[in-house]
Design a protein around this motif. Structure first.
Motif, PDB file in Angstrom:
ATOM      1  N   LEU A   1       0.839  -1.202   0.000  1.00 27.85           N
ATOM      2  CA  LEU A   1       0.000   0.000   0.000  1.00 27.85           C
ATOM      3  C   LEU A   1       0.870   1.246   0.000  1.00 27.85           C
ATOM      4  O   LEU A   1       1.995   1.225   0.490  1.00 27.85           O
ATOM      5  N   GLU A   2       0.310   2.326  -0.532  1.00 26.94           N
ATOM      6  CA  GLU A   2       1.002   3.606  -0.488  1.00 26.94           C
ATOM      7  C   GLU A   2      -0.021   4.732  -0.518  1.00 26.94           C
ATOM      8  O   GLU A   2      -0.986   4.688  -1.275  1.00 26.94           O
ATOM      9  N   LYS A   3       0.221   5.722   0.310  1.00 28.84           N
ATOM     10  CA  LYS A   3      -0.582   6.952   0.287  1.00 28.84           C
ATOM     11  C   LYS A   3       0.217   7.965  -0.508  1.00 28.84           C
ATOM     12  O   LYS A   3       1.351   8.285  -0.185  1.00 28.84           O
ATOM     13  N   PHE A   4      -0.366   8.435  -1.603  1.00 31.57           N
ATOM     14  CA  PHE A   4       0.289   9.428  -2.443  1.00 31.57           C
ATOM     15  C   PHE A   4      -0.668  10.584  -2.630  1.00 31.57           C
ATOM     16  O   PHE A   4      -1.799  10.383  -3.081  1.00 31.57           O
ATOM     17  N   ASP A   5      -0.222  11.778  -2.273  1.00 32.16           N
ATOM     18  CA  ASP A   5      -1.089  12.952  -2.259  1.00 32.16           C
ATOM     19  C   ASP A   5      -2.315  12.643  -1.397  1.00 32.16           C
ATOM     20  O   ASP A   5      -2.179  12.308  -0.247  1.00 32.16           O
ATOM     21  N   LYS A   6      -3.492  12.697  -1.973  1.00 34.98           N
ATOM     22  CA  LYS A   6      -4.703  12.467  -1.181  1.00 34.98           C
ATOM     23  C   LYS A   6      -5.316  11.097  -1.439  1.00 34.98           C
ATOM     24  O   LYS A   6      -6.429  10.829  -1.012  1.00 34.98           O
TER      25      LYS A   6
ATOM     26  N   VAL B   1       1.460  -6.508   5.449  1.00 37.69           N
ATOM     27  CA  VAL B   1       1.273  -5.283   4.671  1.00 37.69           C
ATOM     28  C   VAL B   1       2.584  -4.521   4.641  1.00 37.69           C
ATOM     29  O   VAL B   1       3.181  -4.255   5.685  1.00 37.69           O
ATOM     30  N   ILE B   2       3.012  -4.204   3.429  1.00 38.49           N
ATOM     31  CA  ILE B   2       4.145  -3.311   3.227  1.00 38.49           C
ATOM     32  C   ILE B   2       3.541  -1.950   2.945  1.00 38.49           C
ATOM     33  O   ILE B   2       2.754  -1.787   2.008  1.00 38.49           O
ATOM     34  N   LEU B   3       3.872  -0.978   3.761  1.00 40.93           N
ATOM     35  CA  LEU B   3       3.373   0.376   3.578  1.00 40.93           C
ATOM     36  C   LEU B   3       4.515   1.257   3.106  1.00 40.93           C
ATOM     37  O   LEU B   3       5.481   1.479   3.834  1.00 40.93           O
ATOM     38  N   SER B   4       4.412   1.722   1.881  1.00 40.99           N
ATOM     39  CA  SER B   4       5.371   2.655   1.318  1.00 40.99           C
ATOM     40  C   SER B   4       4.910   4.043   1.763  1.00 40.99           C
ATOM     41  O   SER B   4       3.898   4.547   1.293  1.00 40.99           O
ATOM     42  N   LYS B   5       5.650   4.633   2.702  1.00 41.06           N
ATOM     43  CA  LYS B   5       5.186   5.845   3.388  1.00 41.06           C
ATOM     44  C   LYS B   5       6.111   7.027   3.132  1.00 41.06           C
ATOM     45  O   LYS B   5       7.325   6.897   3.170  1.00 41.06           O
TER      46      LYS B   5
ATOM     47  N   VAL C   1       6.829  -0.771   7.431  1.00 42.06           N
ATOM     48  CA  VAL C   1       6.808   0.566   6.841  1.00 42.06           C
ATOM     49  C   VAL C   1       8.141   0.853   6.162  1.00 42.06           C
ATOM     50  O   VAL C   1       9.199   0.743   6.778  1.00 42.06           O
ATOM     51  N   ALA C   2       8.058   1.198   4.880  1.00 40.63           N
ATOM     52  CA  ALA C   2       9.240   1.529   4.079  1.00 40.63           C
ATOM     53  C   ALA C   2       9.182   2.996   3.687  1.00 40.63           C
ATOM     54  O   ALA C   2       8.100   3.571   3.548  1.00 40.63           O
ATOM     55  N   ASN C   3      10.326   3.578   3.481  1.00 38.01           N
ATOM     56  CA  ASN C   3      10.426   4.952   3.005  1.00 38.01           C
ATOM     57  C   ASN C   3      10.019   4.964   1.534  1.00 38.01           C
ATOM     58  O   ASN C   3      10.686   4.365   0.687  1.00 38.01           O
ATOM     59  N   ALA C   4       8.939   5.639   1.217  1.00 36.11           N
ATOM     60  CA  ALA C   4       8.406   5.643  -0.154  1.00 36.11           C
ATOM     61  C   ALA C   4       9.451   6.083  -1.174  1.00 36.11           C
ATOM     62  O   ALA C   4       9.515   5.528  -2.267  1.00 36.11           O
ATOM     63  N   LYS C   5      10.250   7.053  -0.819  1.00 35.41           N
ATOM     64  CA  LYS C   5      11.236   7.564  -1.768  1.00 35.41           C
ATOM     65  C   LYS C   5      12.304   6.531  -2.104  1.00 35.41           C
ATOM     66  O   LYS C   5      12.946   6.618  -3.138  1.00 35.41           O
TER      67      LYS C   5
ATOM     68  N   ASP D   1      17.054  -6.366   0.734  1.00 34.44           N
ATOM     69  CA  ASP D   1      17.584  -6.312   2.107  1.00 34.44           C
ATOM     70  C   ASP D   1      16.477  -5.974   3.105  1.00 34.44           C
ATOM     71  O   ASP D   1      16.408  -6.551   4.192  1.00 34.44           O
ATOM     72  N   PHE D   2      15.617  -5.039   2.742  1.00 35.51           N
ATOM     73  CA  PHE D   2      14.496  -4.660   3.594  1.00 35.51           C
ATOM     74  C   PHE D   2      13.609  -5.877   3.860  1.00 35.51           C
ATOM     75  O   PHE D   2      13.248  -6.164   5.007  1.00 35.51           O
ATOM     76  N   PHE D   3      13.255  -6.629   2.816  1.00 39.56           N
ATOM     77  CA  PHE D   3      12.381  -7.787   2.972  1.00 39.56           C
ATOM     78  C   PHE D   3      13.055  -8.907   3.761  1.00 39.56           C
ATOM     79  O   PHE D   3      12.417  -9.567   4.577  1.00 39.56           O
ATOM     80  N   LYS D   4      14.342  -9.111   3.536  1.00 39.29           N
ATOM     81  CA  LYS D   4      15.059 -10.122   4.325  1.00 39.29           C
ATOM     82  C   LYS D   4      14.990  -9.790   5.808  1.00 39.29           C
ATOM     83  O   LYS D   4      14.720 -10.646   6.637  1.00 39.29           O
TER      84      LYS D   4
END
Length: 138
Positions: free
Chosen positions: A18-23, A76-80, A107-111, A126-129
């Protein structure tokens, strides 16, 4: 890694990105960056049926807060992004998602998760491992 991760989380466990982008909130299929190529194509992890139906063809699907539970997997992977309104994280709807209640929200850094170039894919792997296996060395 496919067999190892399925052994740890369960062969039938589902994963959503999932990712929240703008609204707008989005859920992603298997080829729209955000680590989906690794999770779904390489690791062969399953996505919830709702994600398959709505996001697989176009690669992503816009959804409202109220229906997030229908699209949320066991994990849930949240790209935030910190420069986006993330108040949905404090809602009862979000907090009651089983993945959130079971500490299966990563929670991952969206950028750092947007793309699927080699450097980004290495970072995502690496994040998923670390998140799924508990170590960068497994």
């Amino acid at each position: 890694m496919e067999k190892t991760s399925k052994k740890v989380i369960g062969k039938d466990a589902t994963v959503s990105v999932l990712e929240k982008f703008d609204k707008q909130m989005y859920v992603f299929g298997d080829n729209w960056g955000r680590g989906t190529e690794i999770l779904y194509q390489e690791m062969k992890l399953k996505m919830p049926d709702a994600v398959k139906k709505k996001a697989l063809k176009d690669g992503y699907y816009a959804l409202s807060l109220e229906v997030i539970p229908e699209f949320a997997g066991d994990y849930v992977i949240l790209s935030k992004s910190d420069d986006t309104d993330n108040s949905f994280l404090d809602t009862k709807t979000f907090k009651n998602i089983p993945a959130v209640k079971n500490n299966h929200l990563f929670v991952a850094n969206a950028k750092e998760f947007y793309f699927n170039d080699p450097l980004t894919l290495d970072y995502q792997l690496d994040f998923f491992k670390e998140k799924f296996l508990g170590s960068k060395n497994k």
